[in-house]
Enzyme design. Structure first.
Site, PDB file in Angstrom:
ATOM      1  N   GLU A 127       6.012  -1.825 -54.045  1.00  0.00           N
ATOM      2  CA  GLU A 127       4.867  -2.719 -53.868  1.00  0.00           C
ATOM      3  C   GLU A 127       4.468  -2.617 -52.407  1.00  0.00           C
ATOM      4  OE1 GLU A 127       3.288  -3.907 -56.325  1.00  0.00           O
ATOM      5  OE2 GLU A 127       4.816  -3.402 -57.801  1.00  0.00           O
ATOM      6  N   PRO A 175       2.048   3.793 -46.213  1.00  0.00           N
ATOM      7  CA  PRO A 175       2.529   5.067 -45.662  1.00  0.00           C
ATOM      8  C   PRO A 175       4.041   5.254 -45.825  1.00  0.00           C
ATOM      9  CG  PRO A 175       1.018   4.013 -44.128  1.00  0.00           C
ATOM     10  CD  PRO A 175       1.270   3.031 -45.237  1.00  0.00           C
ATOM     11  N   THR A 176       4.833   4.189 -45.620  1.00  0.00           N
ATOM     12  CA  THR A 176       6.290   4.336 -45.783  1.00  0.00           C
ATOM     13  C   THR A 176       6.622   4.690 -47.229  1.00  0.00           C
ATOM     14  OG1 THR A 176       6.647   2.690 -44.048  1.00  0.00           O
ATOM     15  CG2 THR A 176       8.526   3.202 -45.419  1.00  0.00           C
ATOM     16  N   CYS A 188       0.993  -9.669 -47.997  1.00  0.00           N
ATOM     17  CA  CYS A 188       0.281  -8.514 -48.574  1.00  0.00           C
ATOM     18  C   CYS A 188      -0.901  -9.015 -49.393  1.00  0.00           C
ATOM     19  CB  CYS A 188       1.233  -7.718 -49.436  1.00  0.00           C
ATOM     20  SG  CYS A 188       2.008  -8.734 -50.686  1.00  0.00           S
ATOM     21  N   LYS A 241      18.642  -1.948 -47.446  1.00  0.00           N
ATOM     22  CA  LYS A 241      18.254  -1.723 -46.060  1.00  0.00           C
ATOM     23  C   LYS A 241      17.152  -2.728 -45.728  1.00  0.00           C
ATOM     24  CE  LYS A 241      15.741  -0.195 -43.478  1.00  0.00           C
ATOM     25  NZ  LYS A 241      15.078  -1.080 -42.501  1.00  0.00           N
ATOM     26  N   GLU A 285      -5.958  -1.886 -43.798  1.00  0.00           N
ATOM     27  CA  GLU A 285      -5.081  -3.057 -43.731  1.00  0.00           C
ATOM     28  C   GLU A 285      -4.607  -3.254 -42.289  1.00  0.00           C
ATOM     29  OE1 GLU A 285      -0.908  -3.021 -45.083  1.00  0.00           O
ATOM     30  OE2 GLU A 285      -1.355  -4.791 -46.284  1.00  0.00           O
ATOM     31  N   GLY A 330       6.853  -2.711 -48.815  1.00  0.00           N
ATOM     32  CA  GLY A 330       6.496  -2.467 -47.417  1.00  0.00           C
ATOM     33  C   GLY A 330       5.147  -1.779 -47.380  1.00  0.00           C
ATOM     34  N   SER A 331       4.929  -0.990 -46.343  1.00  0.00           N
ATOM     35  CA  SER A 331       3.586  -0.426 -46.179  1.00  0.00           C
ATOM     36  C   SER A 331       3.383   0.800 -47.073  1.00  0.00           C
ATOM     37  CB  SER A 331       3.372  -0.053 -44.715  1.00  0.00           C
ATOM     38  OG  SER A 331       4.246   0.991 -44.365  1.00  0.00           O
TER      39      SER A 331
HETATM   40  N1  LIG Z   1       2.740  -5.539 -52.414  1.00  0.00           N
HETATM   41  C1  LIG Z   1       3.708  -6.381 -52.073  1.00  0.00           C
HETATM   42  O1  LIG Z   1       4.305  -7.057 -52.910  1.00  0.00           O
HETATM   43  C2  LIG Z   1       4.076  -6.521 -50.625  1.00  0.00           C
HETATM   44  C3  LIG Z   1       4.871  -7.588 -50.222  1.00  0.00           C
HETATM   45  C4  LIG Z   1       5.215  -7.705 -48.874  1.00  0.00           C
HETATM   46  C5  LIG Z   1       4.757  -6.786 -47.954  1.00  0.00           C
HETATM   47  N2  LIG Z   1       3.968  -5.767 -48.374  1.00  0.00           N
HETATM   48  C6  LIG Z   1       3.441  -4.789 -47.414  1.00  0.00           C
HETATM   49  O2  LIG Z   1       4.438  -4.510 -46.445  1.00  0.00           O
HETATM   50  C7  LIG Z   1       3.844  -4.152 -45.214  1.00  0.00           C
HETATM   51  C8  LIG Z   1       4.439  -4.973 -44.103  1.00  0.00           C
HETATM   52  O3  LIG Z   1       5.822  -4.868 -44.116  1.00  0.00           O
HETATM   53  P1  LIG Z   1       6.607  -3.959 -43.076  1.00  0.00           P
HETATM   54  O4  LIG Z   1       5.870  -3.953 -41.778  1.00  0.00           O
HETATM   55  O5  LIG Z   1       8.021  -4.416 -43.088  1.00  0.00           O
HETATM   56  O6  LIG Z   1       6.464  -2.507 -43.754  1.00  0.00           O
HETATM   57  P2  LIG Z   1       7.090  -1.123 -43.308  1.00  0.00           P
HETATM   58  O7  LIG Z   1       6.638  -0.089 -44.263  1.00  0.00           O
HETATM   59  O8  LIG Z   1       6.896  -0.875 -41.860  1.00  0.00           O
HETATM   60  O9  LIG Z   1       8.660  -1.363 -43.488  1.00  0.00           O
HETATM   61  C9  LIG Z   1       9.198  -1.716 -44.738  1.00  0.00           C
HETATM   62  C10 LIG Z   1      10.673  -1.360 -44.735  1.00  0.00           C
HETATM   63  O10 LIG Z   1      10.797   0.057 -44.751  1.00  0.00           O
HETATM   64  C11 LIG Z   1      11.736   0.439 -43.759  1.00  0.00           C
HETATM   65  N3  LIG Z   1      11.523   1.840 -43.458  1.00  0.00           N
HETATM   66  C12 LIG Z   1      10.505   2.451 -42.829  1.00  0.00           C
HETATM   67  N4  LIG Z   1      10.702   3.804 -42.827  1.00  0.00           N
HETATM   68  C13 LIG Z   1      11.871   4.024 -43.489  1.00  0.00           C
HETATM   69  C14 LIG Z   1      12.627   5.179 -43.841  1.00  0.00           C
HETATM   70  N5  LIG Z   1      12.235   6.407 -43.522  1.00  0.00           N
HETATM   71  N6  LIG Z   1      13.770   5.018 -44.514  1.00  0.00           N
HETATM   72  C15 LIG Z   1      14.206   3.793 -44.862  1.00  0.00           C
HETATM   73  N7  LIG Z   1      13.550   2.664 -44.553  1.00  0.00           N
HETATM   74  C16 LIG Z   1      12.392   2.787 -43.889  1.00  0.00           C
HETATM   75  C17 LIG Z   1      11.505  -0.577 -42.663  1.00  0.00           C
HETATM   76  O11 LIG Z   1      12.562  -0.583 -41.734  1.00  0.00           O
HETATM   77  C18 LIG Z   1      11.428  -1.837 -43.488  1.00  0.00           C
HETATM   78  O12 LIG Z   1      12.712  -2.265 -43.874  1.00  0.00           O
HETATM   79  C19 LIG Z   1       2.347  -4.411 -45.384  1.00  0.00           C
HETATM   80  O13 LIG Z   1       1.703  -3.192 -45.634  1.00  0.00           O
HETATM   81  C20 LIG Z   1       2.306  -5.318 -46.615  1.00  0.00           C
HETATM   82  O14 LIG Z   1       1.083  -5.273 -47.318  1.00  0.00           O
HETATM   83  C21 LIG Z   1       3.634  -5.615 -49.673  1.00  0.00           C
HETATM   84  N1  LIG Z   2       3.747 -12.942 -53.526  1.00  0.00           N
HETATM   85  C1  LIG Z   2       3.109 -13.358 -52.307  1.00  0.00           C
HETATM   86  C2  LIG Z   2       2.814 -12.207 -51.401  1.00  0.00           C
HETATM   87  C3  LIG Z   2       3.945 -11.283 -51.118  1.00  0.00           C
HETATM   88  C4  LIG Z   2       3.564 -10.273 -50.113  1.00  0.00           C
HETATM   89  O1  LIG Z   2       3.656 -10.378 -48.934  1.00  0.00           O
HETATM   90  C5  LIG Z   2       1.807 -14.074 -52.613  1.00  0.00           C
HETATM   91  O2  LIG Z   2       1.373 -14.099 -53.762  1.00  0.00           O
HETATM   92  O3  LIG Z   2       1.199 -14.584 -51.688  1.00  0.00           O
END
Ligand SMILES: NC(=O)c1ccc[n+]([C@@H]2O[C@H](COP(=O)([O-])OP(=O)(O)OC[C@H]3O[C@@H](n4cnc5c(N)ncnc54)[C@H](O)[C@@H]3O)[C@@H](O)[C@H]2O)c1
Ligand SMILES: N[C@@H](CCC=O)C(=O)O
Length: 542
Positions: free
Chosen positions: A294, A269-270, A328, A213, A426, A266-267
């Site tokens: 992550e 909270p999700t 992130c 997804k 964040e 993703g985030s």
């Molecule tokens: N730690 C890491 O490696 C890393 C890497 C990239 C992004 N991030 C984090 O991701 C966030 C930004 O990305 P975003 O805005 O896409 O995050 P998000 O949590 O809004 O969405 C992530 C994914 O989850 C999906 N989603 C949300 N609710 C859902 C549900 N109930 N069921 C199924 N899918 C659902 C969204 O449609 C999307 O595909 C930031 O918090 C960032 O720090 C972390």
């Molecule tokens: N792996 C990437 C970050 C991925 C998250 O958004 C970095 O190291 O900058």
């Protein structure tokens, strides 16, 4: 009989420069023009069949030019999700029975297709759909995704060859690295095409079938990634892609008896919502689902009084504002001693104010727009709070404009209070909070910031004094999963700095590393006794 084989050894894909006159720049410009003209529809891919989802229409636009529609998708429905579960389940027996080398070959071919004929198409899609500059697209959609596919093959092979090291006389012990029993649900974020490509393919490489997804705002590059994987020979049903917001998909997939794992980025909270849902349904699963996620960060730069001022300034600008701070790993809080601050402040502000921002198809820009209206509103609100808060002062940026695209100028806010929410929350965009401290307070400042934010993703120490580096490395041991010394906290490279964080930042199952691939296996220990005993009595029984 299958031979014991060795896939090609991985090396990191070199970054192309896109300098004026370079052939890659010419190819990129052609692909940008082609994709900008197309208005695509983004179908679901279920069991190899491309079909329109049945839900509400979502327009996919260019963030830096939000009236420019790249295509449309339809939210996947519960019926689509049920069909995808069926397809993943049907494809599983053949896929896990396929020799490991053949599975590897599909991903190695995908990597070569991306390094060659697909490179500029996926880069252009990432620029238009996610508002990345040419350089940011290249390190993500091309190099990191190629690296994920090549290095994962290497690490998977290591896992399979990891066998018991002891055998009692007359016994042969073996480990069968089985895939999980059920399907994996991969949910991917908007900000990295490489992450979106890695999350479904890593479990697939280990023999699992997947429901993927992607994020609606990354759909253009996600659909092209799916096409590329099909061209590389990924069989129907192994990866099933369901576009949309995921809400109806999760209604079917999350409580499903055969959910064997979620691979999420993703985030926070999700992720916590998904984890909670698994907890609520725990008695209904065939096997305990693996949960790999992550998530968010509040990534830091700490400067010591011995810091090289220029190294610090460049780390702050690149680490905070490349890709509009939507990594992130992006630095969003910095702690700087007064003696160093007076040396960098004016230049830092001037350099930040001079960063050019705009339509990323103009390759002269350093930055594009934030991803969507929601992100734009969040940043307007955070910047608006600065004006009415005594301990905060706006040093650079602060302007926002969504008339054409979702533009937020790179913003630096100084805070005399290190407990302001700017140091814990964040925002996921181009806002850097700076706390200037007295030089003799280095240790107190580090101890305060170590756990002030709930996250522990990335962080950097900028210092020349070796004792200070050693002390910070020890004191900040659990404050970041990726820790940088005299460098910005972004830009981890597969095979070099395996990426992921702890605390509220995730399960730290480093993407593109053996520890991640292990989560998609369920080992079976096999003991074979060549000449079994024929008498049940022990010698001591006389
Ligand atoms: N730690 C890491 O490696 C890393 C890497 C990239 C992004 N991030 C984090 O991701 C966030 C930004 O990305 P975003 O805005 O896409 O995050 P998000 O949590 O809004 O969405 C992530 C994914 O989850 C999906 N989603 C949300 N609710 C859902 C549900 N109930 N069921 C199924 N899918 C659902 C969204 O449609 C999307 O595909 C930031 O918090 C960032 O720090 C972390
Ligand atoms: N792996 C990437 C970050 C991925 C998250 O958004 C970095 O190291 O900058």
């Amino acid at each position: 009989m299958d031979a014991i084989t060795f896939p090609p050894a991985p090396t990191n894909e070199p970054n192309l420069t896109y300098a004026p006159g370079s052939p890659e720049r010419e190819d990129l410009v052609v692909e940008l023009a082609l994709l900008e003209k197309e208005q695509r529809s983004f179908p679901a891919v279920i069991g190899g069949e491309h079909r329109e989802g049945g839900g509400a229409e979502i327009k996919v636009v260019q963030p830096h030019d939000h009236q420019h529609v790249l295509g449309t998708l339809r939210n996947s429905t519960t019926a689509d999700a049920e069909a995808a579960v069926k397809a993943a389940t049907a494809a599983a027996p053949d896929w896990r029975a396929m020799p490991f080398d053949e599975r590897c070959a599909i991903l190695l071919k995908a990597a070569d297709l991306l390094a060659g004929p697909w490179r500029q198409r996926l880069n252009a899609a990432t620029m238009l759909g996610q508002s990345k500059t040419a350089f940011q697209a290249e390190i993500d959609a091309a190099c990191e995704l190629i690296d994920f596919w090549r290095f994962n093959v290497h690490y998977a092979k290591q896992i399979l060859t990891d066998q018991p090291i002891a055998n009692s006389p007359g016994i042969w012990n073996r480990t069968d690295h089985r895939p999980l029993e059920g399907f994996v649900y991969a949910i991917t974020p908007f900000n990295f095409t490489a992450i979106a490509g890695n999350l479904p393919t890593a479990p697939a490489l280990m023999g699992n079938t997947v429901i993927w997804k992607p994020s609606p705002t990354q759909q253009l590059a996600a659909s092209l990634t799916m096409e590329l994987l099909e061209e590389a020979g990924m069989p129907p049903g192994v990866i099933n892609m369901l576009p949309g917001d995921g809400l109806d998909v999760s209604k079917v997939v999350m409580p499903h008896r055969d959910l064997a794992g979620i691979h999420f980025t993703g985030s926070t909270p999700t992720f916590q919502h998904l984890w909670r849902t698994i907890g609520e349904n725990i008695q209904g699963y065939r096997t305990y689902p693996r949960i790999v996620g992550e998530t968010g960060g509040k990534d830091f730069i700490v400067a010591h009084p011995s810091a090289d001022p220029d190294a610090l300034r460049v780390a702050m600008i690149r680490g905070s504002f490349e890709y509009q701070g939507q990594k992130c790993s992006a630095a969003s809080r910095a702690y700087v001693p007064r003696s160093v601050w007076v040396k960098i402040k004016d230049q830092l502000i001037a350099d930040t104010d001079a960063l050019s921002m705009g339509d990323v198809t103009d390759l002269s820009h350093f930055m594009g727009a934030v991803i969507d209206e929601r992100a734009f509103a969040k940043h307007e609100k955070a910047i608006g709070r600065v004006q009415g808060t005594d301990h905060l002062s706006l040093l650079a940026g602060g302007q926002t404009d969504d008339s054409v695209g979702y533009f937020v100028r790179p913003t630096i806010v100084e805070s005399t209070d290190p407990t302001d929410q700017m140091f814990s929350d964040e925002y996921f965009g181009p806002i850097l909070a700076v706390h200037v401290y007295e030089d003799d307070h280095f240790e107190q400042v580090v101890e305060q910031m170590e756990s002030f934010a709930p996250y522990a993703l990335t962080g950097a120490i900028i210092a020349q004094d070796r004792a200070a580096i050693a002390w910070a490395r020890k004191t900040l041991r659990f404050a970041a999963g990726n820790f940088y010394i005299n460098d910005k906290p972004t830009g981890a490279v597969v095979g070099q700095q395996p990426f992921g964080g702890g605390r509220a930042s995730g399960t730290n199952d480093k993407a593109g590393a053996a520890v991640n691939l292990l989560r998609w296996t369920s080992p079976r220990s096999i003991k074979e006794t060549f000449v079994p005993p024929k008498d049940h009595r022990y010698p001591h029984m006389g």
